[in-house]
Design an enzyme around this catalytic site. Structure first.
Site, PDB file in Angstrom:
ATOM      1  N   ARG A 142       0.828  -1.208   0.000  1.00 31.19           N
ATOM      2  CA  ARG A 142       0.000   0.000   0.000  1.00 31.19           C
ATOM      3  C   ARG A 142       0.864   1.260   0.000  1.00 31.19           C
ATOM      4  NH1 ARG A 142      -5.610  -1.061   3.129  1.00 31.19           N
ATOM      5  NH2 ARG A 142      -6.074  -3.112   2.258  1.00 31.19           N
ATOM      6  N   LYS A 207       2.159  -3.088   4.453  1.00 34.31           N
ATOM      7  CA  LYS A 207       2.439  -1.687   4.731  1.00 34.31           C
ATOM      8  C   LYS A 207       3.926  -1.470   5.002  1.00 34.31           C
ATOM      9  CE  LYS A 207      -2.212  -0.908   6.548  1.00 34.31           C
ATOM     10  NZ  LYS A 207      -3.024  -0.440   7.696  1.00 34.31           N
ATOM     11  N   CYS A 468     -13.912   0.137  15.070  1.00 38.10           N
ATOM     12  CA  CYS A 468     -13.857  -1.324  15.020  1.00 38.10           C
ATOM     13  C   CYS A 468     -12.450  -1.750  15.399  1.00 38.10           C
ATOM     14  CB  CYS A 468     -14.244  -1.838  13.627  1.00 38.10           C
ATOM     15  SG  CYS A 468     -12.903  -1.823  12.419  1.00 38.10           S
TER      16      CYS A 468
END
Length: 562
Positions: A142, A207, A468
């Site tokens: 990403r 990442k 969350c």
């Protein structure tokens, strides 16, 4: 030999023909949304299908389906934008979005409220401005983050240059993105196959982050791969690599948990790209593909142990890796306020509450960029740096923000300035409860508590909230972490380090939003009386022990999971 079990998403990737189908067909089918399979592949293109959860029940009662819209994430390596690119992003917010921009915790930009018919026009304008949504989400490397501060030492170490080049090397090579969104433009120069990612890409998201020595503003230990330059004087000697970080977990899977990255090796500058690519390949080939809850690289590193993982990376590159040099950290703050760059210019770090750029703030930023043409750099804590400003313009820049009613650092409570929240409701499909919409009230209640206790001058605790347990705002590494547990209820974590080097622990479960400040009050009172000189709140909680604090202050019927 029995065939390896694969998750449903793995089969969707295999059937997609390198990220084409069924997006290519469903984009023009006349509906307002994509199928479940289409949505899974759409995420590889940086697009998330969402619906307004505030109106779900009312629409269902009227016999209507969900009110679909899309979140589009723009990948911006190191968060660096030219003035022209920023202004183009700003215009698109009005033309195709919901009149806001959102800075993410990975130095990217998100649009919300885009309709299906606006997807292709928006991506085409981005491409015209040398921007892309490709590789901003799903099972690839990403957006690569890097310390955005333009100090001379960062420039000499080439942080942005390395982040940008590594990003380019690790992007998917499929022609699908250009065929679908740009009518084939540039596709001829790309490959039909994926030399790095193969048929099924990575098992899960991946990442990478670059920190500068002593400055952990990017939370480098929360990355799958963290990269820290080794600088001797003005010479770049190499990079220390950390592996296996990641914060997401699932309430329904007890073995999932946040993990901080561990030191793997220190490599020479010319080795960096091939070693990082080898780490990605190891995860590609050995990460779990049967259950996505356990597919992040952190679980592979844990299952194998660091020694075996390092040996496998060495096998991929064909040479031994040196031991990792020790790291030391001085700050995790976000470079807000005015700073000299070291080249005669100034930069200004502007606080953006929860990363949401809207209304008068958006107008003020636009005017500053139009009038003074600074380079714009987004931070991993959801703020903005304006780079390359002339000292003679400092008063005029401040006047623009003053005229638009935008507070500058120094006039904002530190608790507010240090806080972060994810978007959550009403559009995030994973959200269990509120985050961005309630954090302004929650953090000001905590700030009021700090004021009553005489603790406003610092150190002031960093508070982060998510709707969350996926941890997008990195609550698990915060001094105070609030993680959505159920509707209007949160798990309260304490004891993370303000330097980002330690995870917090569960203090209380199922804390109602209205009770958060009250639950923190006895802890902060004890901290005021018992803290050591200069000791941060997270460090105090860790020193005393979160379980000990729970035994002293919490309700006996509360559930402890420490």
């Amino acid at each position: 030999m029995a065939e390896a079990k694969l998750s449903k998403v793995e089969y969707v990737k295999i059937a997609s023909n390198h990220l084409r189908g069924p997006v290519d067909a469903e984009l023009h089918d006349g509906s307002d949304h994509f199928s479940e399979e289409g949505y899974q592949i759409l995420k590889f293109h940086g697009i998330y299908q969402q619906d307004d959860r505030d109106v779900r029940k009312a629409r269902k009662a009227q016999g209507l389906g969900p009110d679909y819209s899309f979140m589009i994430r723009v990948a911006i390596p190191g968060g660096v934008l030219t003035p022209q690119q920023y202004l183009a992003l700003d215009r698109l917010a009005d033309e195709l979005g919901n009149a806001t921009l959102r800075i993410t915790t990975r130095q990217a930009i998100q649009y919300h409220g885009v309709r299906k018919g606006g997807l292709k026009p928006l991506i085409q304008v981005l491409n015209q401005n040398l921007l892309t949504t490709l590789s901003s989400s799903e099972d690839v490397v990403r957006n690569i983050v890097a310390c955005p501060a333009p100090f001379a030492d960062r420039q000499r170490a080439g942080l942005y240059r390395y982040a940008k080049e590594l990003s380019d090397r690790l992007k998917p090579k499929t022609r699908a993105y250009y065929e679908i969104w740009l009518d084939g433009e540039k596709a001829a120069s790309l490959e039909e196959n994926e030399p790095l990612y193969g048929e099924t890409y990575l098992p899960r998201k991946f990442k990478i982050g670059f920190a500068f020595p002593g400055d952990n503003c990017v939370d480098v230990y929360t990355q799958d791969v963290g990269i820290v330059p080794v600088v001797e004087g003005e010479r770049l000697e190499g990079f220390t690599l950390l592996v296996g970080g990641g914060l997401g977990q699932s309430h329904g899977a007890k073995d999932t948990h946040p993990v901080l990255a561990k030191p793997l090796a220190t490599v020479r500058p010319e080795q960096l790209f091939e070693v990082v690519e080898a780490i990605v390949r190891v995860q590609r080939d050995h990460g779990r593909r049967d259950d996505r809850k356990y597919s992040r690289m952190k679980y592979l590193v844990e299952a194998w142990g660091l020694e075996r993982f390092k040996a496998e990376v060495e096998r991929y590159v064909g040479y031994a890796l040196s031991e990792a040099r020790p790291l030391a950290w001085l700050s995790g703050d976000d470079h807000l306020g005015w700073h000299p760059q070291g080249d005669g210019k100034l930069f200004l770090g502007l606080f953006v509450e929860n990363g949401r750029v809207k209304e008068n703030l958006r107008a003020a930023i636009r005017e500053v960029v139009q009038r003074f043409s600074p380079e714009v750099r987004l931070t991993a804590q959801q703020n903005i740096l304006f780079v390359g400003l002339d000292p003679a313009d400092q008063a005029a820049v401040e006047a623009v923000f003053h005229d638009h009613g935008v507070a500058l650092p120094g006039s904002i409570p530190l608790a507010v300035q240090n806080a972060m929240a994810c978007p959550a409701l009403p559009t995030c499909g994973l959200a269990i409860t509120e985050s961005e919409r309630v954090m302004p009230q929650v953090i000001r209640e905590i700030d009021g508590l700090l004021e009553r206790l005489g603790l406003k001058d610092g150190p002031v605790p960093h508070v982060r909230m998510t709707g969350c347990p996926n941890g997008c705002a990195r609550p698990y590494s915060a001094e105070v972490g609030l993680v959505g547990r159920s509707l209007n209820s949160y798990t309260l974590y304490l004891g993370g380090s303000p330097l980002g080097t330690r995870l917090g622990q569960v203090y209380l479960d199922n804390v109602r939003r209205e009770e958060i400040a009250a639950k923190l009050e006895p802890l902060l009172e004890a901290y005021k009386l018992e803290r050591q000189q200069g000791e941060a709140f997270g460090d105090y909680c860790h020193r005393v022990g979160v379980k000990t604090l729970w035994e002293r202050f919490s309700q006996r019927e509360a559930s402890y999971h420490g």
